[in-house]
Design a protein around this motif. Structure first.
Motif, short mmCIF file in Angstrom:
data_model
loop_
_atom_site.label_atom_id
_atom_site.label_comp_id
_atom_site.label_asym_id
_atom_site.label_seq_id
_atom_site.Cartn_x
_atom_site.Cartn_y
_atom_site.Cartn_z
N ILE A 58 38.46 37.64 40.01
CA ILE A 58 39.47 38.25 38.89
C ILE A 58 39.87 37.56 37.78
O ILE A 58 40.12 36.67 37.88
N TYR A 102 42.14 38.04 33.71
CA TYR A 102 43.03 38.76 33.02
C TYR A 102 43.19 38.12 31.80
O TYR A 102 42.84 37.13 31.34
N GLU A 142 46.58 42.83 30.65
CA GLU A 142 45.44 43.79 31.35
C GLU A 142 44.16 42.80 32.30
O GLU A 142 44.28 41.76 31.85
N TYR A 143 43.89 43.65 33.30
CA TYR A 143 42.80 42.88 34.03
C TYR A 143 41.50 43.12 33.41
O TYR A 143 41.39 44.39 33.09
N GLU A 186 39.92 43.63 40.54
CA GLU A 186 40.90 44.62 40.74
C GLU A 186 41.76 43.84 41.78
O GLU A 186 41.29 43.62 42.91
N ARG A 193 44.59 42.84 44.66
CA ARG A 193 45.36 43.27 45.75
C ARG A 193 46.91 43.35 45.61
O ARG A 193 47.16 42.50 44.80
N ARG A 202 50.65 40.37 42.71
CA ARG A 202 48.95 40.95 42.66
C ARG A 202 48.65 39.67 42.95
O ARG A 202 48.67 38.59 42.42
#
Length: 182
Positions: free
Chosen positions: A16, A18, A55-56, A60, A62, A73
């Motif tokens: 992930i 961001y 924003e990511y 995505e 969890r 998150r």
């Protein structure tokens, strides 16, 4: 915001990523039990950015509803907690800025929830230390409310500064009630 001002980060395994395209409006260290339990750390480094500027860009996260008022998150692969936000109508994202590629770009300005500071931890910095969750943002809200009661309305610009404080104050009050009964 200039390209140099963009903040990027991600989880430990890289699944992930961001990006934040706004300068944080608030940053500091939280010592509350909820942050301690959800991160497994004695303290959490937190920086607030407007939700529309975050924003990511890969993966995505969890979502874990950690309280009646908020959610966190995290990466489902490695477990890194990336951020916190209000559950209902969030205005900001509280980035766990230890997950930034370069966390030295953030200048913290406070410690909150020092009443639940981890045993054995000693702070030697000169940052203000608040026993509860009353950060400077929520204190500015109190000033705005006092001025309104006195008939001295804050300027529109000053009142706009309270938008973040309103969400933070509601969250702080709910957290304090929950932590007192835990």
């Amino acid at each position: 915001m200039k390209t140099d001002d963009v903040l990027e980060g991600g989880c430990a395994c890289g699944a992930i990523r961001y990006r934040a395209t706004a300068v944080p409006t608030d940053a500091g260290f939280c010592h509350c039990r909820l942050c301690q339990k959800t991160t497994g750390a004695a303290v959490t480094a937190s920086a607030s950015v407007p939700i529309g500027e975050f924003e990511y860009v890969r993966g995505e996260p969890r979502v874990y509803k950690s309280s009646p008022w908020g959610e966190r998150r995290f990466c489902g692969h490695c477990g890194t907690q990336l951020e916190y936000r209000e559950s209902a109508a969030p205005q900001t994202v509280e980035i766990n800025y230890a997950t930034l590629d370069d966390p030295t770009r953030i200048s913290p300005s406070w410690h909150v929830w020092c009443a639940s500071m981890f045993p054995g931890l000693s702070l030697s910095d000169d940052l203000p230390k608040y026993q509860d969750g009353a950060s400077p943002a929520s204190r500015s809200l109190e000033k705005c409310v006092r001025l309104r009661r006195l008939g001295r309305f804050a300027t529109p610009a000053a009142h706009a500064c309270c938008i973040h404080a309103v969400a933070r104050k509601i969250s702080d009050a709910a957290r304090l009630d929950t932590l007192r009964t835990a």
